[in-house]
Design an enzyme around this catalytic site. Structure first.
Site, PDB file in Angstrom:
ATOM      1  CE1 TYR A 477      -4.084   1.546  -0.286  1.00  0.00           C
ATOM      2  CE2 TYR A 477      -3.563   2.651   1.784  1.00  0.00           C
ATOM      3  CZ  TYR A 477      -4.370   2.522   0.664  1.00  0.00           C
ATOM      4  OH  TYR A 477      -5.440   3.345   0.483  1.00  0.00           O
ATOM      5  CE  LYS A 532     -20.888 -19.726 -14.954  1.00  0.00           C
ATOM      6  NZ  LYS A 532     -21.761 -20.663 -15.652  1.00  0.00           N
TER       7      LYS A 532
END
Length: 910
Positions: A477, A532
């Site tokens: 970060y 999925k």
């Protein structure tokens, strides 16, 4: 009768110098008391009797007096004592409470566990079967050196073994062999410790490292003849003089990257490890450690009896168990397996009218001696509710076992019916409808629990880079992350180098046509979309985010999907109703430069097309000559019709039928903007019955029961029937086989041969498209996938995935005189027989089917778990993308094939 359960609440007064001793004596106590009265207790009488019982128990403990209020041990409430252990170990309070219960079962009041009890009864807690090694583990637990351990010692040891940091593991390992607790390892102790390093090469390196550091007095390290001592002799001489300190021990082990066997037992084949544990994850072994009680049974003794509810389930350590139901032998199972899975459903009403419990399978010892670890489901559930990863994994194993038992039972019921049609009806407790109801009920219960256990749902996000320190975070970060941001701003193509975009798929729906459930909305569609995403990861190692949008308006949906292009490498549209799905896919693909693929349309068409190619080749018919009927013209049916025409079926020979009848030219509702106009033909046929007559192929994507036996009989020789309606096909495959023996059947279900399953296509469509950074998925890529899938089914399976009978039920057919050979794919000659359900629900399914997978009428489509798919289909898709000019990333197909094989190797290693 009234049963009252209460906690005995006590204070302890002792002299200060006796505090520690009494604390160790009382810590293992579980001060919960069950008070039972033969008469109903009410008001003051109940309270008085309760106090008197508490006082009697308190007196038996010595200088303990009843005290209403909080529960105390030595002035410290039991809960507070557990909180202190929670702060000092890696266990949660729930886990500590369970461990305390298990510990108490092996002790008596005022006693601790001695070495003999520990070695005999608690080896399974550490996954260790070697008694010598367990003695060393006990030495590490025994902090006082008096030959006994209390609960704090035990739980601290267990915490270190399963969840300890490297430093904690090193400290415990050292203490295991430092028998005299002097902080030094003697030569003998050091030699014993090295036996716990699985590699002899590593052992030698450690010995050399100890000698080379000259940390001992080696001034006289010469042999009597004046020659220098060898490294090993010098080391032993030095150890005899001083010994090895913990600081030097830790430093050397860190330099050599050495950990003890117990720290990674699932990765080691060390002799001391219990073999049955080797396939369990560390978190699963931890559950067995917390809950398990080792039990031994002789041949013929039962663990579980059908018709009786039981709270225990078992893990098999040694020996063999046979599983029976209605006195029918289902299977044998051995070390490493779980039995007693029916305990999962004890809280569900499961009693039939005849008093029979339907959820249990008899488990009986079939070897001379059987050793198991028993666990109580009532102790197990708190771990599940607290999302313990091992408990979650074990619960999934139990659920899978339950469904496997049901499939095995159905196989045998059908075999029994076919073998003894005259007498089996009376012996069978359940008819076909009854059994189907039981199966549906269990599936319903297990499906809900599966999604609820552990971390809710089926997905989580894990980092792919180290983020364990402040330095790591400063790179992942701010401020380090600014560097790739600036690179991508200067060159947008570098987003594929510095982010997950290149292997990230968005699974997007608005919930308007979810499976067979209809327009249930985006929120209710979330479990499907999560599923999925799991399939993308499982089969193609692609990451996916599920995105459910409150956007029934297709124009709004298009705007949102297009706005997601910076995030994803591809978009999988899912469960969007027709005709809006055609508009959404077409417009999104026009506006976006990443692949957009509506799987409900194209995935089904690709697999059905492969089945069509192979089915026609078996019956020696040409694509351009056959007549095809497509029943059901929603998103999938329409796209299949279009795809079949591209494969070579003449448009005039393809008849589509929807709810209004045959789709013919001139039908009043077929306006220019109606997508069905593209498949309308000039024909006098008006009904499904008329269309099916003299047809070669029937493709159903409609509703159950629409294709009657009479219609099937009207078709031409060797008809292909793809009845894909779920859960009830347009015609039952067993009925179809009874009606015509020459029919080639395919369904959308995994419990019949020839499943038309989209998972054979969509993961690899995206794998190939993303790896070459295709701008879209075009017709050339879809046709290439169809051809590749069809070719795979025609090829012989390589040895590593050829099915075997090792885990099948064939031994029962061959050896049991009461069971004859079943009619393959058939049912009872008397009617009403149970369907065969070869199961394809796990990676081992290719190795657990009864029939050989040989290209023919019952095998025209590869199975979903065929590992060859990821290489062959992805390769074909990428090559077609390159050839058709939509690939934006140059790709060496030979090297790409090697990459896919490496990916396959990594998948198999997992």
């Amino acid at each position: 009768k009234l049963s009252i359960e209460a906690s005995v609440e006590v204070n302890v007064a002792v002299n200060g110098e006796e505090y520690d001793k009494v604390a160790e004596e009382l810590m293992p106590l579980n001060l919960n008391v069950n008070i039972k009265s033969s008469e109903k207790l009410e008001g003051k009488n109940a309270e008085t009797e309760l106090d008197e019982t508490a006082a009697r128990l308190a007196h038996s403990l010595g200088q303990i007096t009843p005290n209403k209020g909080k529960a105390f041990i030595l002035g410290v409430p039991i809960r507070d004592a557990l909180v202190q252990l929670h702060d000092a170990t890696h266990f949660g309070l729930c886990e500590l409470e369970i461990l305390l219960q298990q510990f108490n079962r092996r002790t008596v009041i005022g006693k601790r566990i001695d070495k003999a009890t520990f070695v005999e009864e608690m080896g399974h807690a550490f996954g260790i079967g070697d008694s010598d090694f367990l003695e060393h583990v006990f030495n590490g637990c025994d902090e006082t050196g008096d030959g006994t351990i209390n609960f704090r010692h035990f739980v601290s040891c267990l915490s270190t073994v399963y969840r300890g940091t490297r430093e904690e593991i090193m400290d415990f390992w050292f203490r295991m062999y430092d028998a005299d607790r002097d902080g030094m390892l003697t030569n003998e102790e050091f030699t014993e410790m090295l036996n716990d390093v699985s590699s002899h090469v590593v052992q030698q390196k450690v010995e050399e490292a100890v000698s080379a550091r000259n940390i001992f007095d080696t001034a006289s390290a010469t042999a009597p003849d004046g020659q220098p001592l060898s490294a090993t002799d010098s080391l032993k001489k030095s150890l005899k003089r001083e010994g090895l300190s913990f600081e030097n021990f830790q430093q050397i082990m860190e330099e050599q990257h050495v950990l003890p066997t117990f720290a990674t037992p699932h990765q080691s084949s060390h002799d001391c490890q219990i073999e049955a544990y080797r396939d369990l994850a560390a978190s699963e072994r931890e559950v067995l450690a917390m809950l398990g009680v080792e039990m031994r049974l002789r041949m013929g003794e039962s663990l579980v009896e059908e018709g009786k509810q039981g709270a225990l389930f078992y893990f098999v350590l040694e020996g063999e168990v046979k599983l029976l139901r209605d006195n029918i032998l289902l299977a044998f199972t051995g070390p490493g397996s779980f039995v007693g899975e029916g305990a999962l459903f004890n809280d569900v009403k499961s009693i039939q009218a005849d008093g029979k419990v339907t959820f249990q399978t008899t488990a009986r010892a079939s070897s001379k001696e059987l050793v198991v670890v028993g666990m109580d489901i009532r102790d197990f559930y708190p771990l599940v509710y607290h999302e313990h990863p091992g408990a979650t994994a074990i619960m999934q194993r139990l659920g899978e076992s339950m469904m496997q038992r049901l499939n095995q039972m159905e196989d045998h019921l059908e075999t029994l019916l076919n073998s003894h049609p005259a007498t089996s009806s009376q012996a069978m407790r359940l008819s076909r409808p009854d059994w189907d109801n039981v199966r549906k009920r269990l599936l319903h219960i297990w499906a809900l629990r599966y999604h609820r256990i552990g971390r809710k749902g089926k997905l989580e996000i894990v980092p792919t880079k180290n983020v364990g320190s402040a330095a790591d975070l400063s790179i992942a970060y701010s401020p380090g992350v600014a560097e790739p941001c600036l690179e991508i701003k200067a060159d947008p193509a570098k987003v594929y180098q510095y982010t997950a975009k290149g292997h990230l798929v968005g699974v997007v729906t608005n919930g308007t046509a979810v499976l067979g459930l209809g327009n249930i909305g985006p929120l209710a569609a979330k479990p499907v979309m999560e599923g999925k995403a799991v399939l993308f990861k499982k089969f193609a190692d692609l990451d996916a985010f599920d995105i459910e949008l409150q956007a029934p308006d297709p124009l709004k949906l298009i705007e949102i999907v297009c706005a997601l292009e910076p995030t994803f490498g591809g978009i999988n549209l899912e469960d969007i109703k027709a005709p809006e799905c055609f508009i959404v896919e077409k417009e999104c693909q026009r506006r976006m430069n990443i692949p957009v693929f509506h799987d409900d349309q194209h995935g089904t068409a690709i697999i059905a097309g492969a089945g069509l190619i192979n089915g026609l080749s078996i019956v020696h018919k040409k694509m351009e000559d056959v007549r095809v009927v497509v029943c059901g013209c929603g998103a999938a049916g329409f796209t299949c019709a279009v795809h079949f025409v591209k494969l070579g079926v003449r448009k005039q020979n393809l008849i589509c039928v929807d709810i209004a009848g045959v789709v013919y030219e001139g039908r009043e509702d077929l306006t220019e903007d109606n997508y069905l106009s593209q498949v309308a033909v000039d024909t006098p046929l008006r009904t499904l019955k008329e269309a099916v007559a003299d047809a070669d192929v029937f493709l159903g994507l409609s509703a159950g029961g629409l294709l009657t036996p009479a219609m099937l009989l009207s078709m031409r020789r060797d008809p292909l029937v793809f009845a894909l309606a779920n859960p009830t096909p347009e015609i039952d495959p067993l009925v179809a086989k009874e009606t015509r023996s020459d029919v080639i059947m395919a369904t959308g279900r995994s419990d019949f041969p020839n499943q038309i399953n989209n998972v054979c296509a969509f993961p690899y469509m995206f794998r190939g498209a993303l790896d070459c950074r295709a701008r879209c998925i075009n017709e050339e890529m879809k046709l290439a996938a169809t051809m590749a899938i069809a070719e795979l089914a025609r090829e012989a399976l390589p040895p590593k995935i050829k099915p075997t009978d090792s885990s099948s039920l064939s031994h029962l057919r061959n050896e049991s005189p009461t069971l004859g050979s079943p009619a393959r794919g058939g049912c009872s000659p008397r009617g009403g027989g149970l369907k065969r359900r070869p199961s394809f629900n796990s990676k081992s399914d290719l190795n657990s089917m009864d029939e050989e997978l040989i290209f023919g009428r019952d095998y025209i489509i590869p199975k979903p778990f065929d590992d060859r798919l990821v290489v062959r289909v992805s390769m074909a898709v990428a090559a077609a993308a390159v050839d058709s000019g939509v690939a934006t990333e140059p790709i060496d197909l030979v090297k790409y094939q090697d990459r896919l094989k490496d990916l396959l190797s990594l998948k198999n290693a997992e």
